[in-house]
Design a protein around this motif. Structure first.
Motif, PDB file in Angstrom:
ATOM      1  N   ILE A  10     -62.254 -14.599 -57.557  1.00  0.00           N
ATOM      2  CA  ILE A  10     -62.334 -14.009 -59.024  1.00  0.00           C
ATOM      3  C   ILE A  10     -63.527 -14.998 -59.579  1.00  0.00           C
ATOM      4  N   ALA A  11     -64.349 -13.895 -60.391  1.00  0.00           N
ATOM      5  CA  ALA A  11     -65.477 -14.218 -61.206  1.00  0.00           C
ATOM      6  C   ALA A  11     -64.824 -14.293 -62.664  1.00  0.00           C
ATOM      7  N   MET A  12     -64.783 -15.497 -63.383  1.00  0.00           N
ATOM      8  CA  MET A  12     -64.067 -15.318 -64.677  1.00  0.00           C
ATOM      9  C   MET A  12     -65.097 -16.063 -65.573  1.00  0.00           C
ATOM     10  N   ILE A  18     -61.661 -11.897 -66.907  1.00  0.00           N
ATOM     11  CA  ILE A  18     -62.223 -11.311 -65.732  1.00  0.00           C
ATOM     12  C   ILE A  18     -62.869 -10.083 -66.046  1.00  0.00           C
ATOM     13  N   ASP A  19     -62.914  -9.497 -67.291  1.00  0.00           N
ATOM     14  CA  ASP A  19     -63.517  -8.311 -67.704  1.00  0.00           C
ATOM     15  C   ASP A  19     -63.648  -8.230 -69.227  1.00  0.00           C
ATOM     16  N   THR A  20     -64.378  -7.674 -70.005  1.00  0.00           N
ATOM     17  CA  THR A  20     -64.236  -7.514 -71.519  1.00  0.00           C
ATOM     18  C   THR A  20     -63.090  -6.431 -71.995  1.00  0.00           C
ATOM     19  N   ARG A  52     -55.731  -0.290 -60.912  1.00  0.00           N
ATOM     20  CA  ARG A  52     -56.461  -0.395 -62.042  1.00  0.00           C
ATOM     21  C   ARG A  52     -57.864  -0.660 -61.929  1.00  0.00           C
ATOM     22  N   THR A  53     -57.938  -1.392 -60.854  1.00  0.00           N
ATOM     23  CA  THR A  53     -59.483  -2.132 -60.459  1.00  0.00           C
ATOM     24  C   THR A  53     -60.116  -0.935 -59.722  1.00  0.00           C
ATOM     25  N   LEU A  54     -59.293  -0.254 -59.080  1.00  0.00           N
ATOM     26  CA  LEU A  54     -59.793   0.999 -57.972  1.00  0.00           C
ATOM     27  C   LEU A  54     -60.422   1.877 -59.101  1.00  0.00           C
ATOM     28  N   GLU A  56     -60.902   1.788 -62.442  1.00  0.00           N
ATOM     29  CA  GLU A  56     -61.926   1.320 -63.627  1.00  0.00           C
ATOM     30  C   GLU A  56     -63.445   0.897 -63.042  1.00  0.00           C
ATOM     31  N   GLU A  57     -63.110   0.296 -61.773  1.00  0.00           N
ATOM     32  CA  GLU A  57     -64.525  -0.229 -61.234  1.00  0.00           C
ATOM     33  C   GLU A  57     -65.274   0.542 -60.126  1.00  0.00           C
ATOM     34  N   GLN A  58     -64.322   1.509 -59.569  1.00  0.00           N
ATOM     35  CA  GLN A  58     -64.420   2.106 -58.562  1.00  0.00           C
ATOM     36  C   GLN A  58     -65.402   1.184 -57.514  1.00  0.00           C
ATOM     37  N   ALA A  87     -51.456   1.290 -55.425  1.00  0.00           N
ATOM     38  CA  ALA A  87     -51.279   1.893 -56.659  1.00  0.00           C
ATOM     39  C   ALA A  87     -50.132   2.539 -56.699  1.00  0.00           C
ATOM     40  N   THR A  88     -49.288   2.572 -57.953  1.00  0.00           N
ATOM     41  CA  THR A  88     -47.873   3.248 -57.894  1.00  0.00           C
ATOM     42  C   THR A  88     -48.246   4.686 -57.754  1.00  0.00           C
ATOM     43  N   VAL A  89     -49.142   5.135 -58.760  1.00  0.00           N
ATOM     44  CA  VAL A  89     -49.497   6.422 -58.286  1.00  0.00           C
ATOM     45  C   VAL A  89     -51.083   6.552 -58.018  1.00  0.00           C
ATOM     46  N   VAL A 156     -58.200 -11.094 -51.684  1.00  0.00           N
ATOM     47  CA  VAL A 156     -57.985 -10.349 -52.805  1.00  0.00           C
ATOM     48  C   VAL A 156     -58.921 -10.234 -53.933  1.00  0.00           C
ATOM     49  N   GLU A 157     -59.209  -9.295 -54.437  1.00  0.00           N
ATOM     50  CA  GLU A 157     -60.516  -9.198 -55.461  1.00  0.00           C
ATOM     51  C   GLU A 157     -59.708  -8.830 -56.745  1.00  0.00           C
ATOM     52  N   GLY A 158     -58.792  -9.050 -57.226  1.00  0.00           N
ATOM     53  CA  GLY A 158     -58.271  -8.746 -58.429  1.00  0.00           C
ATOM     54  C   GLY A 158     -57.556  -7.160 -58.407  1.00  0.00           C
ATOM     55  N   GLY A 160     -56.250  -8.744 -62.634  1.00  0.00           N
ATOM     56  CA  GLY A 160     -55.324  -9.621 -63.197  1.00  0.00           C
ATOM     57  C   GLY A 160     -53.938  -9.349 -62.978  1.00  0.00           C
ATOM     58  N   ARG A 161     -53.467  -8.253 -62.989  1.00  0.00           N
ATOM     59  CA  ARG A 161     -51.906  -8.201 -62.665  1.00  0.00           C
ATOM     60  C   ARG A 161     -51.730  -8.250 -61.184  1.00  0.00           C
ATOM     61  N   MET A 162     -52.668  -7.875 -60.398  1.00  0.00           N
ATOM     62  CA  MET A 162     -52.370  -7.829 -58.927  1.00  0.00           C
ATOM     63  C   MET A 162     -52.260  -9.438 -58.449  1.00  0.00           C
TER      64      MET A 162
HETATM   65  N1  LIG Z   1     -64.165 -10.572 -62.358  1.00  0.00           N
HETATM   66  C1  LIG Z   1     -63.431  -9.947 -61.333  1.00  0.00           C
HETATM   67  O1  LIG Z   1     -63.876 -10.827 -60.480  1.00  0.00           O
HETATM   68  C2  LIG Z   1     -62.553  -8.953 -61.412  1.00  0.00           C
HETATM   69  C3  LIG Z   1     -62.299  -8.538 -60.272  1.00  0.00           C
HETATM   70  C4  LIG Z   1     -61.363  -7.338 -60.207  1.00  0.00           C
HETATM   71  C5  LIG Z   1     -61.009  -6.723 -61.152  1.00  0.00           C
HETATM   72  N2  LIG Z   1     -61.468  -7.194 -62.381  1.00  0.00           N
HETATM   73  C6  LIG Z   1     -61.188  -6.444 -63.533  1.00  0.00           C
HETATM   74  O2  LIG Z   1     -59.687  -6.472 -63.753  1.00  0.00           O
HETATM   75  C7  LIG Z   1     -59.196  -5.174 -64.710  1.00  0.00           C
HETATM   76  C8  LIG Z   1     -58.013  -4.823 -63.653  1.00  0.00           C
HETATM   77  O3  LIG Z   1     -57.097  -5.356 -63.880  1.00  0.00           O
HETATM   78  P1  LIG Z   1     -55.621  -4.885 -64.092  1.00  0.00           P
HETATM   79  O4  LIG Z   1     -54.590  -6.068 -64.440  1.00  0.00           O
HETATM   80  O5  LIG Z   1     -55.598  -4.203 -65.176  1.00  0.00           O
HETATM   81  O6  LIG Z   1     -55.029  -4.298 -62.720  1.00  0.00           O
HETATM   82  P2  LIG Z   1     -54.888  -4.441 -61.471  1.00  0.00           P
HETATM   83  O7  LIG Z   1     -54.396  -5.585 -60.950  1.00  0.00           O
HETATM   84  O8  LIG Z   1     -56.466  -3.998 -60.787  1.00  0.00           O
HETATM   85  O9  LIG Z   1     -54.006  -3.255 -60.805  1.00  0.00           O
HETATM   86  C9  LIG Z   1     -52.698  -3.477 -60.995  1.00  0.00           C
HETATM   87  C10 LIG Z   1     -52.299  -1.946 -60.377  1.00  0.00           C
HETATM   88  O10 LIG Z   1     -51.495  -2.362 -59.104  1.00  0.00           O
HETATM   89  C11 LIG Z   1     -50.526  -1.252 -59.259  1.00  0.00           C
HETATM   90  N3  LIG Z   1     -49.620  -2.071 -58.377  1.00  0.00           N
HETATM   91  C12 LIG Z   1     -48.656  -1.067 -57.732  1.00  0.00           C
HETATM   92  N4  LIG Z   1     -47.758  -2.048 -57.081  1.00  0.00           N
HETATM   93  C13 LIG Z   1     -47.872  -3.197 -57.717  1.00  0.00           C
HETATM   94  C14 LIG Z   1     -46.806  -4.394 -57.504  1.00  0.00           C
HETATM   95  N5  LIG Z   1     -45.781  -4.316 -56.861  1.00  0.00           N
HETATM   96  N6  LIG Z   1     -47.379  -5.349 -58.473  1.00  0.00           N
HETATM   97  C15 LIG Z   1     -48.124  -5.446 -59.303  1.00  0.00           C
HETATM   98  N7  LIG Z   1     -49.233  -4.246 -59.492  1.00  0.00           N
HETATM   99  C16 LIG Z   1     -48.631  -3.118 -58.636  1.00  0.00           C
HETATM  100  C17 LIG Z   1     -50.362  -1.227 -60.589  1.00  0.00           C
HETATM  101  O11 LIG Z   1     -49.415   0.344 -61.012  1.00  0.00           O
HETATM  102  P3  LIG Z   1     -48.472   0.290 -61.929  1.00  0.00           P
HETATM  103  O12 LIG Z   1     -48.682  -0.650 -63.232  1.00  0.00           O
HETATM  104  O13 LIG Z   1     -48.473   1.725 -61.917  1.00  0.00           O
HETATM  105  O14 LIG Z   1     -47.391  -0.303 -61.067  1.00  0.00           O
HETATM  106  C18 LIG Z   1     -51.687  -1.052 -61.080  1.00  0.00           C
HETATM  107  O15 LIG Z   1     -52.141   0.127 -61.027  1.00  0.00           O
HETATM  108  C19 LIG Z   1     -60.437  -4.370 -64.779  1.00  0.00           C
HETATM  109  O16 LIG Z   1     -60.965  -4.748 -65.863  1.00  0.00           O
HETATM  110  C20 LIG Z   1     -61.324  -5.111 -63.510  1.00  0.00           C
HETATM  111  O17 LIG Z   1     -62.888  -4.944 -64.099  1.00  0.00           O
HETATM  112  C21 LIG Z   1     -62.296  -8.425 -62.419  1.00  0.00           C
END
Ligand SMILES: NC(=O)c1ccc[n+]([C@@H]2O[C@H](COP(=O)([O-])OP(=O)(O)OC[C@H]3O[C@@H](n4cnc5c(N)ncnc54)[C@H](OP(=O)(O)O)[C@@H]3O)[C@@H](O)[C@H]2O)c1
Length: 225
Positions: A10-12, A18-20, A52-54, A56-58, A87-89, A156-158, A160-162
């Motif tokens: 990750i870059a932070m 990891i994002d604004t 969500r990264t998929l 939002e960032e494509q 992704a759940t959906v 793994v490239e993010g 935050g939730r993943m």
């Molecule tokens: N700086 C960097 O290196 C970097 C890298 C990557 C991403 N980012 C940033 O991170 C942000 C996105 O992070 P995010 O935390 O919002 O989302 P995320 O971690 O990219 O995505 C979480 C997704 O995973 C799904 N998911 C499905 N099954 C899961 C499970 N068992 N446990 C956890 N998640 C599950 C969630 O779906 P449900 O919630 O529907 O279940 C949700 O869609 C963006 O702003 C992106 O730009 C930055």
């Protein structure tokens, strides 16, 4: 081990973002860091991102350097690692770079909450989709499947939730961080590890393996979990 070796990169910012707050996939890496990430990708069998990264960032998630792609081919590998989305959906646009950019094998883990129409459309594009009738993707099971399809070394490239969920489940072996000399702030801006969080007693312990101070003002950190 019946799952891949799993590492998060990750870059932070210096405040752990990891994002604004705008969530538009802000650039955080320096030029040197981008080159390091490309090398990590080239050495991996698969690259995983959360849904969500998929959306939002494509992200393209391909190896950018032609020399590194060539090196993979010389080693008898495909030019790019397997791209993995969770992704759940799985309402990922069918024309997104995640699906199109390649050549690369694309794998999506999702639930039956994704419509049959979307599943059919993804499969028609050659995407391998694993669907289960569960509320959320079972990440432990997903890792076993990834190992079975040939992913021994998973990056793994993010987001935050993943990252958090994988660490919470004990599914991460290593964490590498580029800490950029900047602050984004914002209580709602995504961080390295989001989700529900842990109590102090349950905190995930890290072992610091490497620290480098870079001329671009950033710091590179490597931890084992
Ligand atoms: N700086 C960097 O290196 C970097 C890298 C990557 C991403 N980012 C940033 O991170 C942000 C996105 O992070 P995010 O935390 O919002 O989302 P995320 O971690 O990219 O995505 C979480 C997704 O995973 C799904 N998911 C499905 N099954 C899961 C499970 N068992 N446990 C956890 N998640 C599950 C969630 O779906 P449900 O919630 O529907 O279940 C949700 O869609 C963006 O702003 C992106 O730009 C930055």
């Amino acid at each position: 081990m019946n799952r891949p070796y799993i590492f998060i990169n990750i870059a932070m910012t210096a405040d752990g973002k990891i994002d604004t707050f705008e969530r538009k996939g802000s650039a955080i890496s320096s030029k040197r860091d981008k080159e390091r990430v490309d090398q990590l990708r080239a050495a991996a069998d698969g690259i995983l991102v959360g849904g969500r990264t998929l959306l939002e960032e494509q992200p393209r998630l391909t190896v950018k350097s032609e020399a590194l792609r060539e090196g993979r081919i010389q080693r008898g590998l495909s030019p790019n690692p397997v791209k993995v989305g969770v992704a759940t959906v799985a309402d990922i646009p069918l024309d997104s770079e995640f699906i199109k950019a390649g050549p690369a094998r694309v794998v999506i883990f999702t639930t039956s909450q994704t419509s049959i129409k979307q599943l059919d459309s993804l499969r028609a594009l050659g995407v391998e989709v694993f669907v289960e009738d569960v509320p959320r993707v079972d990440l432990n099971k997903m890792m076993i499947t990834l190992k079975k399809i040939g992913v021994d070394h998973l990056m793994v490239e993010g987001g935050g939730r993943m990252n958090f969920e994988l660490m919470r489940l004990g599914l991460v072996d290593e964490l590498t961080l580029y800490v950029a000399p900047m602050i984004f702030g914002g209580a709602n801006a995504p961080t390295l590890a989001d989700g529900l969080g842990l109590t102090r007693a349950a905190a995930i312990e890290l072992k610091l393996i490497e620290v480098e101070k870079w001329e671009d003002g950033g710091v590179f950190l490597r931890y084992k979990l």
